[in-house]
Design an enzyme around this catalytic site. Structure first.
Site, short mmCIF file in Angstrom:
data_model
loop_
_atom_site.label_atom_id
_atom_site.label_comp_id
_atom_site.label_asym_id
_atom_site.label_seq_id
_atom_site.Cartn_x
_atom_site.Cartn_y
_atom_site.Cartn_z
N LYS A 223 73.39 6.92 18.88
CA LYS A 223 73.46 5.49 19.12
C LYS A 223 74.52 5.20 20.18
CE LYS A 223 73.59 2.51 15.83
NZ LYS A 223 72.80 1.64 16.70
N GLY A 224 74.41 4.01 20.76
CA GLY A 224 75.48 3.56 21.64
C GLY A 224 75.09 3.32 23.08
N LEU A 225 73.80 3.49 23.41
CA LEU A 225 73.45 3.17 24.81
C LEU A 225 73.63 1.68 25.07
CD1 LEU A 225 70.47 5.44 25.92
CD2 LEU A 225 72.91 5.85 25.89
N GLU B 39 79.35 -0.48 15.47
CA GLU B 39 78.13 -0.11 14.71
C GLU B 39 78.45 0.96 13.68
OE1 GLU B 39 74.60 -0.97 17.96
OE2 GLU B 39 75.60 0.96 18.00
N LYS C 143 61.62 6.85 20.19
CA LYS C 143 62.98 7.28 19.86
C LYS C 143 63.02 8.55 19.01
CE LYS C 143 64.73 3.63 21.88
NZ LYS C 143 65.43 2.59 21.18
N THR D 48 72.85 -4.03 17.06
CA THR D 48 72.90 -4.48 18.45
C THR D 48 71.83 -3.75 19.26
OG1 THR D 48 75.24 -4.98 18.29
CG2 THR D 48 74.39 -4.54 20.51
N GLY D 49 71.23 -4.49 20.21
CA GLY D 49 70.25 -3.88 21.09
C GLY D 49 68.95 -4.68 21.10
N SER D 50 68.02 -4.20 21.91
CA SER D 50 66.78 -4.96 22.13
C SER D 50 65.85 -4.90 20.93
CB SER D 50 66.08 -4.43 23.38
OG SER D 50 65.72 -3.06 23.21
C1 5RP Z 1 73.73 -0.14 20.80
C2 5RP Z 1 72.80 0.78 20.11
C3 5RP Z 1 71.38 0.39 20.07
O1 5RP Z 1 71.01 0.20 18.73
C4 5RP Z 1 70.56 1.46 20.70
O2 5RP Z 1 71.04 1.63 22.02
C5 5RP Z 1 69.09 1.08 20.73
O3 5RP Z 1 68.90 -0.01 21.55
P1 5RP Z 1 67.46 -0.58 21.90
O4 5RP Z 1 66.91 -1.14 20.62
O5 5RP Z 1 67.72 -1.63 22.94
O6 5RP Z 1 66.64 0.57 22.43
O7 5RP Z 1 73.16 1.80 19.58
O8 5RP Z 1 75.03 0.39 20.88
#
Ligand code: 5RP
Length: 228
Positions: free
Chosen positions: A99-101, A108, A126, A29-31
């Protein structure tokens, strides 16, 4: 597409090369992870991948997968996942993660724990030398426990902020709240993870320690693959 999004896409598409037909694939999940979902959908449409079952790590990811034509399953039917491709908020040199933002840390981590390979995809922003230096540690807590849990996490040295979205308390797919814990860096993330878990009402935290098998990281000088 912004330069950073282009790096996210490059990392995601490189990681998707690990997927073979017939695999059960955890969908992160995420961008960044969304580029992997889209690539899997495109390869399925072209017939270059077949018989993939995706295990989504969030409702929003399930919706994206459906739009992209990626067939979905559950851990009830597919308790063993061949490979999961997911993003991260921080990656240290040992491939320990925060993780988890994106708010999906609980599912996950469940999918990651069920996976033979956890491939993390990210742009180079990152990477950190020490976890907790840039991102908070998200802690998922049952709503009934939010106040004592926040007090406890504060006693561990965190500045605790209950996650909001659109001016309201953010509620996870599992019906919980998230307490974002800002630490001045974590010298011993494993010990901190154990301390956080000791509090009743804490469901899970966003420290993913010893779980990632590889990290595919895209930067200005190309894509590198780090292995644990
Ligand atoms: C979601 C997550 C995402 O994988 C993490 O926040 C990275 O997100 P992004 O690819 O948008 O930077 O852990 O719970």
């Amino acid at each position: 597409m912004s330069a950073q999004n282009e790096l996210k896409r490059q990392a995601a598409e490189r990681a998707v090369e690990y997927i073979q037909s017939g695999m059960v694939v955890g969908l992160g999940t995420g961008s960044t992870a969304v580029y992997a979902v889209r690539r899997i959908g495109a390869l399925l449409a072209e017939g270059r991948l077949q018989r993939i079952v995706g295990i989504p790590t969030a409702d929003v990811t399930a919706r994206e997968a459906e739009v992209c034509g990626v067939p979905l399953g559950t851990l009830d039917d597919h308790p063993s996942v061949d490979i999961t491709i997911d993003g991260a908020d921080e990656i240290d040199p040992q491939l320990n993660l925060i993780k988890g933002l994106g708010g999906a840390l609980l599912r996950e981590k469940i999918v990651a724990a069920a996976s033979r390979r956890l491939v993390i995809i990210a742009d180079e922003s990152k990477r950190v030398d020490q976890l907790g230096t840039r991102a908070p540690v998200p802690v998922e807590v049952v709503p009934f426990a939010r106040r004592p849990a926040a007090d406890y996490l504060t006693s561990l040295g965190a500045r605790v902020v209950e996650r909001q979205r659109d001016g309201r308390t953010f509620i996870t797919d599992e019906g919980n709240v998230i307490l974002d814990c800002y630490f001045p860096g974590l010298a011993n993330p494993r010990e901190m993870g154990q301390l956080i878990r000791a509090q009743p009402g804490v469901v899970e935290h966003g420290l993913f320690l010893g779980m990632a098998t590889e990290a595919v990281i895209a930067g200005a000088r190309g894509v590198v693959v780090l292995e644990r």
